[in-house]
Scaffold this active site. Structure first.
Site, PDB file in Angstrom:
ATOM      1  N   GLU A 150       0.829  -1.208   0.000  1.00 19.46           N
ATOM      2  CA  GLU A 150       0.000   0.000   0.000  1.00 19.46           C
ATOM      3  C   GLU A 150       0.862   1.256   0.000  1.00 19.46           C
ATOM      4  OE1 GLU A 150      -3.031  -0.044   3.009  1.00 19.46           O
ATOM      5  OE2 GLU A 150      -4.264  -1.427   1.851  1.00 19.46           O
ATOM      6  N   CYS A 160      12.293  16.187   3.586  1.00 18.28           N
ATOM      7  CA  CYS A 160      13.691  16.308   4.007  1.00 18.28           C
ATOM      8  C   CYS A 160      14.544  16.918   2.895  1.00 18.28           C
ATOM      9  CB  CYS A 160      14.235  14.942   4.418  1.00 18.28           C
ATOM     10  SG  CYS A 160      14.713  13.901   3.023  1.00 18.28           S
ATOM     11  N   GLU A 305      -6.768  -7.542  -0.516  1.00 18.43           N
ATOM     12  CA  GLU A 305      -7.087  -7.377   0.904  1.00 18.43           C
ATOM     13  C   GLU A 305      -8.502  -6.865   1.062  1.00 18.43           C
ATOM     14  OE1 GLU A 305      -4.752  -4.865   3.393  1.00 18.43           O
ATOM     15  OE2 GLU A 305      -2.855  -5.529   2.533  1.00 18.43           O
ATOM     16  N   TRP A 313      -9.015   0.293  12.479  1.00 15.51           N
ATOM     17  CA  TRP A 313      -8.481   1.652  12.350  1.00 15.51           C
ATOM     18  C   TRP A 313      -9.534   2.738  12.205  1.00 15.51           C
ATOM     19  CZ3 TRP A 313     -10.356   2.473   7.544  1.00 15.51           C
ATOM     20  CH2 TRP A 313     -10.406   1.374   6.661  1.00 15.51           C
TER      21      TRP A 313
END
Ligand code: GAL
Ligand code: ZN
Length: 664
Positions: A150, A160, A305, A313
């Protein structure tokens, strides 16, 4: 040829044996065999166990798992195990960890903790992927490679310095020179003129709204940067195991990644879908993403899935009531999936997903869930002949990520209420309810075979795309706020609909977003239909007016227009069904079957799927006799489908189509 060397439909799920002592593995594979599991996704998060120290591998346990799977008739969707870099890597090289927009470096302790642009991360993933490929290249269980997991689930972007450098290189490639970038980004606005690339940063947190063109390029870059991670590993796998298909599991219709581009880089499209059992319309939303998955490569895909019951979640994790797990699995197959797999095989004992449902629940083989697992395995075996069969659609919805990213830029739009998924659903919902098959297409995609093309929104539109739509001989429907900007998010000369003006015969004089909770009435074919959220003050140049606003600030102005076969909606009617019905009729598009409310109808080859998403029995009048593969019954005429149940009919007269082929 199937998607993998496994025949029939795939059934199984993520298997995390490293979370269990070895004696449990024997029970796992025995029960997998009992349930008819034929594929398991393994090693997704196993990096720290497979390479406990740099360059030092511990493959022994995975060897035993692979052998056990094979011995029990289970093929492996084998992950390259790079979804979570191990502690030693991020401690030795803290720069591997991602940095958020405010400049905070995120720490280890979850998953997907990597900077997509980190050369150290890249090198380490490629090394592990090579070691995995060489280790398992000849293993008889290996059926498919699973890269990452995923992508963009937790880490879509990193701010960064390494990512900034990567972004600058990407920008050089796109714009050539700093002046090219200045022109594209319109940096004369708000004093942002750059004189060198090293002055350009990712859109980190700034005092006010960030340049939307910078944000747009950032979205493109972030999708590309993660795709590079995928492609680096794929190159190794293609080299070592050229015959093993490669996938990565998508996340339905995800804003962050341009799945048209991604799907072109993999061999098999796979998706993870978690419709909320508490939402009675979630099967409609998920159907749209399934149709996208099928359309990405125009062939079957794998539901890799889903949850057998509750997830872990959401704020409140509602279980799937009896029948729903089976029905939702059949739904994926109905929309072109050649497998219905799950997260995960055995319910976890610890970690953030210990309360997430699984095929084998905490309660073991005595649990309700286990009976459902056995029953689904048996059902999928009954449907084996469906694998590989195609879906034919005459209606296509246009979906473009660039345009989506532009449309949903924060802080600078006429209205933040235009959300692409909702705009798509406004058309998809009624099509779905009517039992009309739908594909999705990217801009400039192949439109042959379609009779109706609907672009719910094409905020960004090029002259080439307008010509592509203009050349489509069928019926075209374009939603509001389309043709507004070019690929640099700069407004087309003369305003919207820009390059679509000639085709549609209208000009948008002014956007007219509606305040929340208000309506702008309009009259369409004798009926009063309220528009919500969005309207436009149109100037009709060369089009017929199908609907006008009635009352309100736009009283008497054109709301919906038509020029030739091109219909334009300058608003969002509460329900587009009247417009749709008329266009489908004119185009000769017929439903797959005539079904009552709450019943979903799809067709794959000579198989008709009828799914009753309601909790009550319904009666369907079958237009053709057929054999229900789930029960073996021969059916004809008026037939009852119990609540949350389905029919999968092999039609008795293969080749008969209810749509009129002659007209194409
Ligand atoms: C997916 C993920 C799986 C698992 C699952 C739980 O997002 O790929 O590893 O976490 O969600 O629903
Ligand atoms: Zn970074």
């Amino acid at each position: 040829m199937g998607l993998t060397r496994v025949s029939g439909l795939l059934f199984g799920g993520d298997y995390n044996p490293e979370q269990w002592p070895e004696h449990v593995w024997d029970e796992d594979v025995r029960l997998m065999a009992e349930a008819g599991v034929n594929m398991a996704t393994v090693a997704v998060f196993s990096w720290s166990r497979l390479e406990p120290r740099p360059g030092e591998y511990d493959f022994g346990w995975l060897d035993r798992v692979m052998d056990l799977l094979h011995a029990n008739g289970v093929a492996a969707d084998l992950a390259t195990a790079t979804a979570t870099p191990p502690p030693w890597l991020v401690r030795e090289h803290p720069e591997v960890l991602p940095v958020d927009a405010a400049g905070t470096r995120l720490d280890f302790g979850s998953r997907q903790g990597y900077c997509p642009s980190s050369p150290v991360f890249h090198a380490a993933t490629v090394r592990l992927a090579r070691a995995m490929a060489e280790r398992y290249r000849d293993h008889p269980a290996l059926a498919m490679w699973h890269i990452g997991n995923e992508y963009a689930d937790h880490t879509l972007e990193c701010f960064c310095e390494e990512s900034a450098e990567h972004f600058r290189r990407w920008l050089r490639g796109r714009h050539g020179s700093i002046d090219g970038l200045n022109a594209a980004w319109g940096t004369s606005c708000w004093g942002q003129h750059y004189t060198a690339f090293d002055q350009v940063n990712p859109p980190r947190k700034a005092p006010g709204p960030v340049n939307p063109a910078q944000l747009l390029d950032w979205r493109r870059f972030c999708s590309d940067a993660l795709l590079e991670c995928f492609e680096l590993e794929r190159a190794v796998l293609r080299e070592v195991t050229p015959d093993v298909p490669v996938t990565t599991n998508f996340m339905s219709i995800l804003h962050g990644l341009d799945y048209w581009k991604w799907a072109a880089a993999e061999d098999v499209v796979s998706d993870d879908a978690y419709p909320d059992p508490a939402d009675p319309s979630s099967h409609v939303a998920v159907a749209l993403s399934y149709d996208l998955m099928r359309s990405l490569r125009r062939r079957p895909w794998i539901l890799l899935e889903q949850a057998s019951s509750a997830v872990s979640w959401r704020e409140v994790n509602v279980p799937k009531p009896p029948g729903m797990m089976r029905l939702h699995s059949l739904q994926a197959i109905a929309h072109g999936a050649d497998g219905a797999m799950f997260f995960q095989w055995r319910q976890a004992k610890y970690g953030p997903e210990k309360f997430h449902s699984a095929l084998l629940p905490h309660g073991g083989t005595a649990a309700r869930g286990w009976r459902d697992t056995l029953a689904l395995g048996a059902d999928l075996r009954r449907l084996a002949e469906v694998a590989g069969t195609p879906t034919e659609a005459h209606v296509a919805l246009v979906l473009d990520w660039d345009s989506w990213w532009g449309l949903e830029a924060p802080e600078s739009m006429p209205s933040n209420r235009l959300r692409l998924k909702e705009l798509m659903q406004a058309w998809y919902g009624p099509l779905h309810a009517a039992g009309v098959a739908v594909d999705l297409v990217p801009p400039l995609g192949d439109l042959s075979g379609y009779r109706v093309v609907i672009a719910p929104n094409l905020y960004m539109c090029t002259a080439e795309q307008a010509a592509w739509l203009g050349a489509f001989p069928g019926h075209l429907v374009v939603g509001p706020f389309s043709g507004v900007v070019d690929p640099d998010d700069q407004v087309h000369e003369g305003g919207a609909p820009g390059p679509l003006r000639g085709l549609l015969g209208v000009t948008v004089d002014e956007f007219w977003p509606l305040p929340d909770g208000t309506v702008q009435p309009l009259r369409l074919g004798g009926r009063a239909v309220p528009a919500r959220t969005w309207a436009e003050w149109l100037r009709v140049e060369d089009a017929e007016v199908l609907a006008r606003y009635e009352g309100g600030d736009l009283d008497g102005q054109a709301a919906i227009t038509r020029r030739g076969r091109a219909t334009y909606l300058g608003c969002l009617p509460e329900d587009v069904t009247p417009v749709l019905r008329e266009v489908l009729e004119a185009a000769g598009v017929e439903p797959v079957a005539t079904v009552p409310e709450g019943v979903e109808a799809t067709r794959r080859g000579d198989h008709l799927f009828l799914l009753n998403h309601t909790t009550d029995p319904v009666k369907v009048d079958l237009a053709e006799p057929g054999t229900d593969l789930l029960t073996g019954r021969d059916l004809n005429g008026l037939t009852e489908i119990p609540g949350r149940d389905a029919l999968v009919l092999r039609l008795a007269s293969p080749g008969t189509r209810r749509t009129n082929e002659g007209e194409r």
